[in-house]
Scaffold this active site. Sequence first.
Site, mmCIF file in Angstrom:
data_model
loop_
_atom_site.group_PDB
_atom_site.id
_atom_site.type_symbol
_atom_site.label_atom_id
_atom_site.label_comp_id
_atom_site.label_asym_id
_atom_site.label_seq_id
_atom_site.Cartn_x
_atom_site.Cartn_y
_atom_site.Cartn_z
ATOM 1 N N ALA A 60 0.842 -1.194 0.000
ATOM 2 C CA ALA A 60 0.000 0.000 0.000
ATOM 3 C C ALA A 60 0.878 1.244 0.000
ATOM 4 C CB ALA A 60 -0.904 -0.002 1.228
ATOM 5 N N HIS A 61 0.240 2.373 -0.024
ATOM 6 C CA HIS A 61 0.911 3.651 0.181
ATOM 7 C C HIS A 61 0.321 4.290 1.440
ATOM 8 C CE1 HIS A 61 1.579 3.795 -4.447
ATOM 9 N NE2 HIS A 61 2.613 3.251 -3.833
ATOM 10 N N ALA A 97 -3.899 3.944 1.344
ATOM 11 C CA ALA A 97 -4.624 3.966 0.077
ATOM 12 C C ALA A 97 -3.769 3.223 -0.946
ATOM 13 C CB ALA A 97 -4.855 5.402 -0.362
ATOM 14 N N HIS A 98 -4.325 2.939 -2.099
ATOM 15 C CA HIS A 98 -3.572 2.318 -3.192
ATOM 16 C C HIS A 98 -3.088 0.929 -2.761
ATOM 17 C CE1 HIS A 98 -2.338 6.764 -4.020
ATOM 18 N NE2 HIS A 98 -3.626 6.568 -4.199
ATOM 19 N N LEU A 99 -3.825 -0.064 -3.098
ATOM 20 C CA LEU A 99 -3.573 -1.412 -2.580
ATOM 21 C C LEU A 99 -3.160 -2.342 -3.715
ATOM 22 C CD1 LEU A 99 -6.870 -1.300 -0.542
ATOM 23 C CD2 LEU A 99 -4.578 -0.846 0.351
#
Lengths: 142, 506
Positions: free
Chosen positions: B287-288, B445-447
């Site tokens: 992730a991020h 977020a961003h997975l």
Amino acid sequence: MSWWSFERRWLAVIWQTLLPSGTPGGLALGARDVPMDRFLDELLACAPRRVTLGARLCVWLLTFCPLFVIGRPRLFPALAEEERLAVLAKLGQSDVYLVRELPTLFKMLGALGFAGLPAVQAEMGLAVRDSSAPDWAGEPKP
Amino acid sequence: MSGVIVELADVRDQARVEDAADVVIIGTGAAGATAARVLTEAGLDVVMFEEGAHVRQEQLRSDMWSSFKHVWRDLGFQVASGRAFTPVLQGRCVGGTTTINGAIIHRMPEKIWARWRDEFGLGSALPYPELERIWDVLDRELFVGPAPEGVLGKNNSLMRTATERLGIAGNLIRRNVNGCEGSAHCNQGCPTGRRQSMNVSYVPRSVAAGARVYATCPARSLITRRGRAAGVVGQFRDPLTGARGPELVVHARRAVLLAASAIQTPLFLAKNRIGVGAGVLGKRLQAHPGTAVVGVFDAPVEMYRGATQGYESVHYWDERMKFETVAMPPELAMARLPGLGPELMRELAQYAHLAVWGVQVRAEAHGSVRAGLFGGTHIEYDMTDADIRVLKLGVRRLTEMMFAAGARQVLPGVHGLPHAISSVDELSPMFDAPDDPRLFHTIAAHLFGTALMGGSAFSSVVGPRFETHDLPGLFVIDSSVFPTNMGVNPQHSICALAWLAAERLV
């Protein structure tokens, strides 16, 4: 899932402590001035069960913690406002992560109702997009 | 022939709904909608499953709770467990997470692609020139361009001031918006329909080309025939009340595409006992994670005017951090502000004077996803100590930037520090503290990475052509197949890989 009326009162006091009305230099509106009880109904109706169960557990923890936090053998709602704030502040500074997240949890849940209301947003200086209140804050259904 | 979007209310009285198509797609977000766009315009018949509702423009309100209810997964309460609880942000509606993101568009950095080529052997499967060709088309069709100066707003222009004064690189964010009005409501669902999220771009375009979208209908199981994926079974369900409707059975003549996100895709595969042999399904979640720093300015910032996210700095990308502006809605700001009681009410009265910028970390951490014991989803994610050191440095740099832009005070949001600081030196205790995620309030977020792509069935779930090793005819086309995170916002890369996968089916 419905809550006992005393649990609802306990939560109302927590929110009113976090969001007092008429703060000089702050917002005039507080939790007491908006229908946070209806937001609780909305939360209980819609939020995942684990969230409402967790919130209920946290209400109990906070209600019974003053003896251990500030040495006062009283329930949280029975404390004076300054003492209630002292309890919340002390919890928020705890070295124990779960303990210091307690005030944040109540802030977060309260924020979703309180700060979403057009009247509150207007006081915060926002150019409010929706003139009407969200459904949950409208007139109670007969 | 025009298609249709069907919801529970349309079929409530039916006992069972049945359909058939060339290709069945599970998910209507960046990957699913892009694949539908390619397939329908190549003349294929497409059916899409979507767990969430089809939210109309007029249903969108500016308050976060209404948005959480209708557009976000788990009403915004989805969290990952680790040493700290980390909210995991996802949309759940037609258009998926593209309906609530900040419209930030990046192409996959070449360094990341080179790593995928060299470490994971994906160079020939995902040729960079092919991806660039697709990104050019996506740029045109989704109106990608730099945030216009006219709707930049002060939250964004202050970051530009900071980067200029500190001599670090910064740029207007490239966004997929056609005529942004700068309402700063991206995260609530764009109220003007200007952001080209999938619900206003590729989903309606695919429907116009004949696709049928079954919304409020989570996919439940696969139909297999002669050892191939041959369809999907779902059940209509009210996303809020859970009330069940009829079963939906859709037969697939050519393929089933799984595009349900890096959280839901591995759960669906595991439930159907596909891809479990390699031992990587649901593992390697990347992730991020990030956190926000709040600046208090003397002059009004009014972050509620302007593009939600209009300026960024990738100056320190090689150090695994990226900075971006974010117009934080009042509800989330209230939860983030440090005060309690009267102090909080004074902070809220200062809302118009706050700027909020975030640091996003290209984290090394690997998490996991599995079905929860009592239903739902169990996500585990814990940043590594090295990730925390990057986050600390990111907070310090953001703080320097805030002061460079003229902030009177900064609210760092770090446990153990004062609520408000007036100089960067006051952050020093943060570096003496243990590298622990519980110091911060982070979000993820961003997975990526929960159904890996690779050449071998012993170490990956899907092959280089996106088809699962276990079941021919079943393809995974979302960010689950990404072997690593990217350090930039992934929507464009997700779209491009899905486009590539769809083209290979035509």
